[in-house]
Design a protein around this motif. Structure first.
Motif, PDB file in Angstrom:
ATOM      1  N   PRO A   1       0.308  -1.153   0.358  1.00  0.00           N
ATOM      2  CA  PRO A   1      -0.431   0.293  -0.436  1.00  0.00           C
ATOM      3  C   PRO A   1       1.089   1.538   0.468  1.00  0.00           C
ATOM      4  O   PRO A   1       2.351   1.308   0.379  1.00  0.00           O
ATOM      5  N   SER A   2       0.002   2.004  -0.756  1.00  0.00           N
ATOM      6  CA  SER A   2       1.168   3.272  -0.799  1.00  0.00           C
ATOM      7  C   SER A   2       1.077   4.232   0.538  1.00  0.00           C
ATOM      8  O   SER A   2       0.643   4.010   1.310  1.00  0.00           O
ATOM      9  N   GLY A   3       2.188   5.092   0.851  1.00  0.00           N
ATOM     10  CA  GLY A   3       2.533   5.350   1.975  1.00  0.00           C
ATOM     11  C   GLY A   3       3.395   4.522   3.632  1.00  0.00           C
ATOM     12  O   GLY A   3       3.100   4.385   3.915  1.00  0.00           O
ATOM     13  N   THR A   4       3.384   2.505   2.720  1.00  0.00           N
ATOM     14  CA  THR A   4       4.224   2.136   3.780  1.00  0.00           C
ATOM     15  C   THR A   4       5.399   2.156   4.448  1.00  0.00           C
ATOM     16  O   THR A   4       6.549   1.945   2.638  1.00  0.00           O
ATOM     17  N   SER A   5       5.936   2.214   4.681  1.00  0.00           N
ATOM     18  CA  SER A   5       6.947   2.092   5.495  1.00  0.00           C
ATOM     19  C   SER A   5       8.042   1.144   5.811  1.00  0.00           C
ATOM     20  O   SER A   5       7.505  -0.080   5.742  1.00  0.00           O
ATOM     21  N   THR A   6       9.316   1.412   5.380  1.00  0.00           N
ATOM     22  CA  THR A   6      10.371   0.055   4.487  1.00  0.00           C
ATOM     23  C   THR A   6      10.665  -0.364   5.878  1.00  0.00           C
ATOM     24  O   THR A   6      11.138  -1.679   6.145  1.00  0.00           O
ATOM     25  N   VAL A   7       9.866  -0.064   6.488  1.00  0.00           N
ATOM     26  CA  VAL A   7      10.926   0.090   8.245  1.00  0.00           C
ATOM     27  C   VAL A   7       9.353  -0.747   9.102  1.00  0.00           C
ATOM     28  O   VAL A   7       9.769  -1.083  10.143  1.00  0.00           O
ATOM     29  N   GLY A   8       8.603  -0.473   8.450  1.00  0.00           N
ATOM     30  CA  GLY A   8       7.149  -1.544   9.758  1.00  0.00           C
ATOM     31  C   GLY A   8       6.344  -0.080   9.945  1.00  0.00           C
ATOM     32  O   GLY A   8       6.839   0.768  10.546  1.00  0.00           O
ATOM     33  N   ASP A   9       6.263  -0.661  11.472  1.00  0.00           N
ATOM     34  CA  ASP A   9       5.218   0.461  12.139  1.00  0.00           C
ATOM     35  C   ASP A   9       5.486   0.088  13.425  1.00  0.00           C
ATOM     36  O   ASP A   9       5.693   0.728  14.287  1.00  0.00           O
ATOM     37  N   ARG A  10       6.926  -1.514  13.485  1.00  0.00           N
ATOM     38  CA  ARG A  10       7.872  -1.362  15.020  1.00  0.00           C
ATOM     39  C   ARG A  10       9.000  -2.641  14.166  1.00  0.00           C
ATOM     40  O   ARG A  10       9.128  -3.104  13.739  1.00  0.00           O
ATOM     41  N   HIS A  11      10.132  -1.666  15.144  1.00  0.00           N
ATOM     42  CA  HIS A  11      10.978  -2.312  14.085  1.00  0.00           C
ATOM     43  C   HIS A  11      12.533  -1.966  15.311  1.00  0.00           C
ATOM     44  O   HIS A  11      12.251  -1.075  16.306  1.00  0.00           O
ATOM     45  N   GLY A  12      13.905  -2.499  14.739  1.00  0.00           N
ATOM     46  CA  GLY A  12      15.047  -2.537  15.522  1.00  0.00           C
ATOM     47  C   GLY A  12      15.814  -1.505  15.551  1.00  0.00           C
ATOM     48  O   GLY A  12      14.943  -0.193  14.942  1.00  0.00           O
ATOM     49  N   GLU A  13      16.625  -0.640  15.600  1.00  0.00           N
ATOM     50  CA  GLU A  13      17.381   0.212  15.604  1.00  0.00           C
ATOM     51  C   GLU A  13      18.010   0.479  13.878  1.00  0.00           C
ATOM     52  O   GLU A  13      18.153  -0.900  13.306  1.00  0.00           O
ATOM     53  N   VAL A  14      17.871   1.534  13.573  1.00  0.00           N
ATOM     54  CA  VAL A  14      17.764   1.005  11.600  1.00  0.00           C
ATOM     55  C   VAL A  14      19.701   1.483  11.317  1.00  0.00           C
ATOM     56  O   VAL A  14      19.507   2.707  11.801  1.00  0.00           O
ATOM     57  N   PRO A  15      19.616   0.936  11.353  1.00  0.00           N
ATOM     58  CA  PRO A  15      21.101   0.935  10.684  1.00  0.00           C
ATOM     59  C   PRO A  15      20.985   2.214   9.394  1.00  0.00           C
ATOM     60  O   PRO A  15      20.744   1.944   8.548  1.00  0.00           O
ATOM     61  N   ASP A  16      22.522   2.621   9.341  1.00  0.00           N
ATOM     62  CA  ASP A  16      22.898   3.786   8.313  1.00  0.00           C
ATOM     63  C   ASP A  16      22.744   3.286   6.750  1.00  0.00           C
ATOM     64  O   ASP A  16      22.615   4.376   5.810  1.00  0.00           O
ATOM     65  N   HIS A  17      22.889   1.758   7.005  1.00  0.00           N
ATOM     66  CA  HIS A  17      22.613   1.976   5.443  1.00  0.00           C
ATOM     67  C   HIS A  17      21.179   1.293   4.976  1.00  0.00           C
ATOM     68  O   HIS A  17      20.593   0.519   3.711  1.00  0.00           O
ATOM     69  N   VAL A  18      20.260   1.283   5.710  1.00  0.00           N
ATOM     70  CA  VAL A  18      19.081   1.450   5.284  1.00  0.00           C
ATOM     71  C   VAL A  18      18.451   2.207   5.494  1.00  0.00           C
ATOM     72  O   VAL A  18      17.931   3.847   6.203  1.00  0.00           O
ATOM     73  N   ASP A  19      17.276   3.230   4.468  1.00  0.00           N
ATOM     74  CA  ASP A  19      17.257   4.064   4.058  1.00  0.00           C
ATOM     75  C   ASP A  19      15.526   3.982   4.015  1.00  0.00           C
ATOM     76  O   ASP A  19      14.740   3.129   3.866  1.00  0.00           O
ATOM     77  N   ALA A  20      14.748   4.053   6.493  1.00  0.00           N
ATOM     78  CA  ALA A  20      13.528   3.903   6.026  1.00  0.00           C
ATOM     79  C   ALA A  20      12.981   5.202   5.234  1.00  0.00           C
ATOM     80  O   ALA A  20      13.051   7.235   5.970  1.00  0.00           O
TER      81      ALA A  20
END
Length: 134
Positions: A107-126
């Motif tokens: 669905p449009s607007g869905t975050s690449t890191v979801g609704d719940r996530h751990g610490e986002v590493p620098d190489h992952v674009d949230a």
């Protein structure tokens, strides 16, 4: 991005237009869904999409997806040309042992890191996806 017909979108050309890893580009929309392509390598982040499934198609290379399910943790391996859907509410972490390219449908607007996530590493674009050319 409008829903106006723009003509065919060559996925190879779309993938060649950017270098960033784990930073999907929206190639088209279908109703209220984005069709996104991404280059991936290494690990993403453990995350959950509470209200939507997540569809993956491997265009190039191989993608692994670790899943934490009620029966325990498991990993699925997706070679080029295969699809897999992670059910909503399932904690998962995609990773690619070497460079790969994927297509996602969500669905449009869905975050690449979801609704719940751990610490986002620098190489992952949230992100909720970038338009081609950005």
């Amino acid at each position: 991005m409008s829903n106006e017909p723009k003509g065919p979108v060559p996925l190879g050309k779309a993938l060649a237009s950017f270098d960033a890893l784990w930073s999907p580009r929206i190639v088209t929309r279908v109703n209220d869904y984005d069709v996104r392509v991404a280059k991936v390598e290494g690990e993403h982040v453990w995350h959950v999409h509470e209200n939507t499934d997540e569809f993956f198609l491997v265009l190039e290379g191989e993608l692994h997806i670790s899943l934490r399910e009620p029966a325990g943790e498991r990993s699925v391996v997706l070679p080029q040309g295969t699809v897999f859907t992670v059910p909503r509410g399932t904690e998962h972490r995609p990773y690619a042992p070497s460079r790969a390219a994927i297509l996602m449908f969500e669905p449009s607007g869905t975050s690449t890191v979801g609704d719940r996530h751990g610490e986002v590493p620098d190489h992952v674009d949230a992100t909720t996806g970038h338009t081609l050319g950005s």
